[in-house]
Design an enzyme around this catalytic site. Structure first.
Site, PDB file in Angstrom:
ATOM      1  CE  LYS A   1      -4.394   1.118   0.456  1.00 44.65           C
ATOM      2  NZ  LYS A   1      -5.866   0.014  -0.043  1.00 44.65           N
TER       3      LYS A   1
ATOM      4  N   GLY B   1     -24.171   3.258  -2.252  1.00 48.51           N
ATOM      5  CA  GLY B   1     -23.413   3.860  -3.511  1.00 48.51           C
ATOM      6  C   GLY B   1     -23.041   2.657  -4.118  1.00 48.51           C
TER       7      GLY B   1
HETATM    8  P1  NAI Z   1     -19.051   4.460  -2.929  1.00 46.60           P
HETATM    9  O1  NAI Z   1     -18.857   5.877  -2.310  1.00 46.60           O
HETATM   10  O2  NAI Z   1     -19.762   4.784  -3.948  1.00 46.60           O
HETATM   11  O3  NAI Z   1     -20.924   4.517  -1.962  1.00 46.60           O
HETATM   12  C1  NAI Z   1     -20.863   4.474  -0.548  1.00 46.60           C
HETATM   13  C2  NAI Z   1     -22.143   5.354   0.213  1.00 46.60           C
HETATM   14  O4  NAI Z   1     -22.154   4.959   1.454  1.00 46.60           O
HETATM   15  C3  NAI Z   1     -22.087   6.127  -0.600  1.00 46.60           C
HETATM   16  O5  NAI Z   1     -23.734   6.427  -1.455  1.00 46.60           O
HETATM   17  C4  NAI Z   1     -22.543   7.491   0.638  1.00 46.60           C
HETATM   18  O6  NAI Z   1     -22.831   8.346   0.363  1.00 46.60           O
HETATM   19  C5  NAI Z   1     -22.533   6.012   1.860  1.00 46.60           C
HETATM   20  N1  NAI Z   1     -22.453   6.858   2.854  1.00 46.60           N
HETATM   21  C6  NAI Z   1     -21.431   7.105   3.549  1.00 46.60           C
HETATM   22  N2  NAI Z   1     -21.062   7.596   5.129  1.00 46.60           N
HETATM   23  C7  NAI Z   1     -22.428   6.569   5.089  1.00 46.60           C
HETATM   24  C8  NAI Z   1     -22.850   6.484   6.488  1.00 46.60           C
HETATM   25  N3  NAI Z   1     -22.822   6.833   7.438  1.00 46.60           N
HETATM   26  N4  NAI Z   1     -24.338   6.193   6.526  1.00 46.60           N
HETATM   27  C9  NAI Z   1     -25.131   5.482   5.315  1.00 46.60           C
HETATM   28  N5  NAI Z   1     -24.404   5.772   4.547  1.00 46.60           N
HETATM   29  C10 NAI Z   1     -23.131   6.236   4.429  1.00 46.60           C
HETATM   30  O7  NAI Z   1     -17.968   3.374  -1.664  1.00 46.60           O
HETATM   31  P2  NAI Z   1     -18.236   1.581  -3.043  1.00 46.60           P
HETATM   32  O8  NAI Z   1     -17.698   1.753  -4.359  1.00 46.60           O
HETATM   33  O9  NAI Z   1     -20.239   1.850  -3.351  1.00 46.60           O
HETATM   34  O10 NAI Z   1     -17.683   1.007  -1.963  1.00 46.60           O
HETATM   35  C11 NAI Z   1     -18.620   0.914  -0.716  1.00 46.60           C
HETATM   36  C12 NAI Z   1     -17.245   0.413   0.552  1.00 46.60           C
HETATM   37  O11 NAI Z   1     -16.944  -1.012  -0.612  1.00 46.60           O
HETATM   38  C13 NAI Z   1     -16.653   0.999   1.271  1.00 46.60           C
HETATM   39  O12 NAI Z   1     -15.903   0.776   1.848  1.00 46.60           O
HETATM   40  C14 NAI Z   1     -14.936   1.104   0.083  1.00 46.60           C
HETATM   41  O13 NAI Z   1     -13.889   1.018   0.428  1.00 46.60           O
HETATM   42  C15 NAI Z   1     -15.828  -0.696  -0.232  1.00 46.60           C
HETATM   43  N6  NAI Z   1     -14.975  -1.282  -0.838  1.00 46.60           N
HETATM   44  C16 NAI Z   1     -15.515  -1.332  -2.491  1.00 46.60           C
HETATM   45  C17 NAI Z   1     -14.998  -1.610  -3.216  1.00 46.60           C
HETATM   46  C18 NAI Z   1     -15.403  -1.995  -4.909  1.00 46.60           C
HETATM   47  O14 NAI Z   1     -15.475  -2.148  -5.860  1.00 46.60           O
HETATM   48  N7  NAI Z   1     -16.197  -0.711  -5.185  1.00 46.60           N
HETATM   49  C19 NAI Z   1     -14.090  -3.016  -3.235  1.00 46.60           C
HETATM   50  C20 NAI Z   1     -13.649  -3.496  -1.961  1.00 46.60           C
HETATM   51  C21 NAI Z   1     -13.994  -2.764  -1.067  1.00 46.60           C
END
Ligand code: NAI
Length: 349
Positions: A81, A181
């Site tokens: 990382k 998200g």
């Molecule tokens: P994203 O940013 O598209 O979605 C996250 C969502 O969570 C957003 O809609 C945001 O408004 C919401 N959010 C933030 N704080 C919140 C809270 N306290 N309560 C409710 N909703 C809240 O991110 P994505 O890509 O969907 O990733 C989601 C999680 O999965 C992250 O932790 C990311 O690190 C993890 N992840 C994602 C991967 C990917 O392929 N996108 C791969 C591995 C892990």
């Protein structure tokens, strides 16, 4: 206090670089945890930290997490990382910053391959690419990992259901989904397709409303989603959501979601087990994203990526069975399984 070398030895890191190019405003830490399975793969994050020590701890923890995630996913790559420290000085000269970073990565000669992470974009990866070819996730390359991550989390939920209730069947089960998200939105659609009832929350109310309107889900306030009455809690927003308060307030029987580092501290894994909550470790559940990178790294076909993402189900079952038979938390069982895979590989030469 432990010395830096004692910390490295305890966490098992191979090499940690402190990198600086002051004229470029660049200070970074590149942590290579393991290259036992192949070059260390891990994103570059750009973040402000309260102290250099905090940045170091983050880099050490995240790089080790990458080793475990890759080993558990059956990827022939190691874990690393990079953390680029964001100073208060604005605006950032991203070109100078990321080209400086690229030069440090180039000097590692392929031991470390990086990609996008928190605070960085495909455009930043293009800047790194001007200095080194050891970078993935450029604009228009590889594609969005989120659908694969969502599919892997679904498989992890199904495996959790099988372990807990003796059946993968999700029809009629209630899932409390935190975060609508890229991953959460897709996971919601897959769960809906399988007949699950959905309770959804997002700090962006439009996102939650959109999923609710499309899938007939019920919107729950963000501060209530972790404690609503549900069968499964799926954290797909932030890390560290499983803290003392959340663990005590949980009413779901299974926790399985996409967010990285869901347990605030390792002891929260034990606290969940003590409350009889089945925790599916995120390091296994969210590996669909890294697996989708196999297309770029190893030339895997879509069908091959699909097969491997589906197999997250088997890995989750194995981890949960190990946890039950060894009397340890699923998180510790996952780490033990990853370490066993690393040892096997070392023994095989
Ligand atoms: P994203 O940013 O598209 O979605 C996250 C969502 O969570 C957003 O809609 C945001 O408004 C919401 N959010 C933030 N704080 C919140 C809270 N306290 N309560 C409710 N909703 C809240 O991110 P994505 O890509 O969907 O990733 C989601 C999680 O999965 C992250 O932790 C990311 O690190 C993890 N992840 C994602 C991967 C990917 O392929 N996108 C791969 C591995 C892990």
């Amino acid at each position: 206090m432990k010395s830096v070398f004692d910390t490295l030895a305890a966490m098992g890191h191979e090499q940690v670089l402190l990198c600086a190019d002051e004229p470029a405003g660049y200070r970074a830490i590149i942590a290579i945890h393991s290259t036992a399975l192949g070059p260390a793969l891990g994103g570059t994050r750009l973040l402000g930290y309260a102290s250099d020590e905090d940045a170091l701890v983050d880099a050490l923890r995240l790089s080790r997490g990458m080793t475990y995630k890759n080993a558990l996913a059956g990827m022939d790559v190691g874990g690393g990382k990079a953390v680029v420290l964001r100073s208060g000085a604005e605006p950032l000269d991203r070109e100078r910053l990321f080209r400086a970073h690229g030069r440090f990565i180039e000097r590692l000669g392929g031991r470390f391959i990086t990609g996008e992470d928190v605070g960085t974009t495909p455009a930043d990866m293009e800047l790194i690419r001007r200095e080194t070819r050891h970078v993935k996730g450029l604009a228009g390359e590889g594609g969005d990992p989120s659908p694969w991550t969502a599919r892997g989390v679904l498989r992890a939920i199904q495996a959790g259901a099988r372990h807990r209730w003796g059946s993968d069947e999700l029809a009629g089960r209630t899932v409390a989904l935190q975060g609508c998200g890229s991953v959460g939105g897709r996971l919601a659609a897959e769960l809906h397709r399988l007949g699950a009832r959905l309770l959804v929350a997002d700090v962006d109310p439009d996102r939650a409303r959109h999923v609710a309107a499309e899938l007939g889900a019920t919107v729950v306030p963000p501060d209530a989603i972790a404690s609503v009455q549900a069968d499964i809690f799926a954290p797909c927003a932030l890390g560290g959501v499983l803290d003392d308060r959340a663990v005590q307030a949980l009413r779901a029987e299974i926790v399985a979601g996409a967010a990285n580092n869901q347990l605030l501290e390792p002891r929260h894994g034990d606290a969940l087990a003590a409350r009889g909550v089945l925790y599916v470790p995120d390091v296994v559940a969210n590996a669909g994203g890294v697996l989708s990178g196999g297309a770029d790294l190893f030339g895997w076909t879509r069908a091959e990526v699909h097969r491997r993402v589906q197999a997250i189900y088997d890995t989750v079952l194995r981890v949960l069975e190990m946890a039950a038979s060894d009397g340890v938390s699923p998180q510790l069982a996952a780490e033990r399984l990853a370490e066993a895979r690393l040892r096997e590989r070392a023994a095989a030469g």
